[in-house]
Design an enzyme around this catalytic site. Structure first.
Site, mmCIF file in Angstrom:
data_model
loop_
_atom_site.group_PDB
_atom_site.id
_atom_site.type_symbol
_atom_site.label_atom_id
_atom_site.label_comp_id
_atom_site.label_asym_id
_atom_site.label_seq_id
_atom_site.Cartn_x
_atom_site.Cartn_y
_atom_site.Cartn_z
ATOM 1 C CG ASP A 131 0.203 3.162 5.670
ATOM 2 O OD1 ASP A 131 -0.688 3.308 6.358
ATOM 3 O OD2 ASP A 131 0.721 4.436 5.020
ATOM 4 C CG PHE A 163 -1.774 -1.096 1.611
ATOM 5 C CD1 PHE A 163 -2.946 -1.586 0.749
ATOM 6 C CD2 PHE A 163 -1.333 -2.197 2.198
ATOM 7 C CE1 PHE A 163 -3.656 -2.585 0.878
ATOM 8 C CE2 PHE A 163 -1.805 -3.480 2.439
ATOM 9 C CZ PHE A 163 -3.235 -3.537 1.854
ATOM 10 C CG ASN A 207 -6.194 -6.365 -4.479
ATOM 11 O OD1 ASN A 207 -5.667 -6.320 -3.150
ATOM 12 N ND2 ASN A 207 -7.248 -6.478 -4.609
ATOM 13 C CB ALA A 208 -1.529 -5.325 -1.202
ATOM 14 C CB CYS A 245 -5.491 5.167 8.631
ATOM 15 S SG CYS A 245 -6.059 4.508 7.238
HETATM 16 N N1 SAH Z 1 2.032 4.280 2.763
HETATM 17 C C1 SAH Z 1 1.606 5.312 1.988
HETATM 18 C C2 SAH Z 1 -0.007 5.735 2.447
HETATM 19 C C3 SAH Z 1 -0.923 4.513 1.981
HETATM 20 S S1 SAH Z 1 -2.452 4.965 1.533
HETATM 21 C C4 SAH Z 1 2.412 6.829 2.372
HETATM 22 O O1 SAH Z 1 3.056 6.657 3.457
HETATM 23 O O2 SAH Z 1 2.542 7.515 1.655
HETATM 24 C C5 SAH Z 1 -3.189 3.615 1.133
HETATM 25 C C6 SAH Z 1 -2.590 3.348 -0.217
HETATM 26 O O3 SAH Z 1 -3.317 2.074 -0.518
HETATM 27 C C7 SAH Z 1 -3.397 4.107 -1.423
HETATM 28 O O4 SAH Z 1 -2.180 4.678 -2.149
HETATM 29 C C8 SAH Z 1 -4.312 3.108 -2.027
HETATM 30 O O5 SAH Z 1 -4.263 3.583 -3.374
HETATM 31 C C9 SAH Z 1 -3.687 1.822 -2.069
HETATM 32 N N2 SAH Z 1 -4.483 0.927 -1.906
HETATM 33 C C10 SAH Z 1 -6.023 0.597 -1.676
HETATM 34 N N3 SAH Z 1 -6.216 -0.817 -1.674
HETATM 35 C C11 SAH Z 1 -5.260 -1.482 -2.233
HETATM 36 C C12 SAH Z 1 -5.031 -2.693 -2.427
HETATM 37 N N4 SAH Z 1 -6.027 -3.734 -2.162
HETATM 38 N N5 SAH Z 1 -3.704 -3.220 -3.030
HETATM 39 C C13 SAH Z 1 -2.775 -2.165 -2.858
HETATM 40 N N6 SAH Z 1 -2.802 -0.972 -2.654
HETATM 41 C C14 SAH Z 1 -4.184 -0.258 -2.412
#
Ligand code: SAH
Length: 392
Positions: free
Chosen positions: A296, A225, A275-276, A336
């Site tokens: 995150d 993420f 997708n993570a 969060c």
């Molecule tokens: N760690 C980052 C903030 C993360 S915010 C920093 O410090 O800047 C969460 C992020 O997860 C967003 O960019 C969103 O696009 C992404 N996201 C949402 N669902 C996801 C998923 N299933 N797999 C991967 N990324 C995802």
């Protein structure tokens, strides 16, 4: 002064230091105020409890701004912003940084107003009707205090619907492309203040980048993420052996790639647009190993009703991460979601480790950067929780 009179016994939250009045707590409204107007808040015996802005379209019908009988005017806003600034300068590690959250809504006693400073650019978010109606005044305050090059509005947040407001964004002052370059402690990034998530960058994680990067030197790091790559960049600057950053949004990955380039880190970070959840499952099955995993994710729930589903999500990603960590490896895991409190979050992570038959040692409890202050009497101000753990 028009007043909102509370029902008997419904003044407890305000007496305890919170600042919200819910619709169901109101007995009557006197003096015929319009939505957005300042009103006095009074208990059932007509005693003054404070003053705030009214919005009868919102479940949170009044947000208290002050416990004094004072005008909430331009001078008031100027003073509150100065108090917010002084707090950051005098009592936090933010000091005189030029990129930080200047005003953080309730936590700075300005409910509904967020102001972020990105160097000579400022971003304003109006989350409530009371603030929305006073945008011109607030822009004036910011111009006088900071003489900014530009002020951008990012009120494109879904929660505005709860206030009966449309989402909106645009340039409020100045002539700008809204693209700025920001210098942090160990890396720089480029941000589009009009297009990127939130107000451009995740300022609340800033201190945690350094905290986590300390454990990354010479290590194999997986940042899930990753958005624009905050953790991944910090890890690469700290000379990680390898860094892999996983993010679902194509534009975010493109920006993270560009940020790596800006910092001379091209080739040091492998970016994966995926997708993570799926990727962690795949990597787990393929027995990948890492020394540091960062999780995150975005909020998995904005309501209490969805807590169970959110917990399942946290459990799944934490379980996969713990399984892939080498002995002695480090897990930096965040939530969060305001509704997932510290105890609940820790219990999910502990459950995940138990399922993976591993033991966790807590290195540190992490939280939001101090420019996103926490008011103990207003639990909603605390939303980012993190755990830095060693997996034994
Ligand atoms: N760690 C980052 C903030 C993360 S915010 C920093 O410090 O800047 C969460 C992020 O997860 C967003 O960019 C969103 O696009 C992404 N996201 C949402 N669902 C996801 C998923 N299933 N797999 C991967 N990324 C995802």
């Amino acid at each position: 002064m028009p007043s909102v009179i509370l029902k008997k016994g419904k003044d407890r939250r305000l007496h305890a230091g919170h600042c919200w009045v819910y619709a169901g707590e109101i007995d009557k409204i006197t003096g015929d105020p319009k939505d957005g107007d300042a009103v006095d808040i009074r208990d059932s015996k007509d005693r003054f409890l404070g003053r705030g802005f009214l919005n009868t379209n919102s479940q949170i019908t009044v947000r208290r701004f002050t416990m004094q009988k004072e005008e909430i005017d331009q001078q008031f806003f100027t003073h509150r912003v100065e108090v917010a600034l002084e707090y950051r300068r005098e009592h936090t590690s933010i000091g005189d940084a030029s990129v930080f959250r200047v005003v953080c809504s309730e936590a700075d006693m300005l409910p509904g107003l967020v102001v972020d400073r990105y160097g000579d650019h400022f971003v304003l978010q109006a989350l409530t009707l009371g603030i929305d109606q006073r945008k011109t005044q607030i822009v004036q305050v910011l111009r006088e205090l900071f003489v900014p090059a530009a002020i951008v509005e990012r009120s494109d947040v879904p929660s505005r619907k709860l206030e009966g407001l449309e989402e909106t964004k645009g340039v409020l002052f100045g002539d700008t492309t809204a693209v700025v370059r920001l210098q942090f402690e160990s890396f720089s990034v480029e941000v589009n203040l009009l297009e990127d998530q939130k107000t451009g960058f995740f300022l609340d994680q800033r201190e945690n980048y350094a905290e986590v990067a300390r454990h990354c030197t010479g290590k194999r790091v997986l940042d899930c993420f990753s958005y624009h790559g905050g953790f991944a960049l910090a890890a690469a600057v700290a000379d990680a052996e390898s860094v892999e950053a996983v993010e679902i949004s194509e534009p975010a990955v493109a920006r993270a790639r560009k940020n790596a380039e800006l910092n001379g880190l091209t080739g040091k970070i492998e970016f994966v647009c995926a997708n993570a959840f799926d990727l962690l499952k795949k990597y787990d099955a393929e027995k990948h190993q890492y020394d540091v995993v960062i999780l995150d994710p975005p909020t998995f729930t904005r309501t209490k009703q969805n807590i169970e589903g959110a917990l399942r999500g946290y459990k799944e990603i934490n379980l996969r991460a713990v399984k892939m960590l080498s002995p002695g490896g480090i897990l930096a895991t965040f939530t969060c979601s305001h509704h997932i409190d510290a105890e609940l979050f820790k219990s999910v992570v502990v459950d995940a480790a138990a399922d993976a038959k591993k033991t966790l040692r807590e290195i540190k409890v992490l939280t939001q950067s101090p420019d996103h202050p926490i008011l103990p009497a207003v639990p909603e101000t605390e939303y980012l929780r993190g755990l830095l753990l060693q997996v034994l």
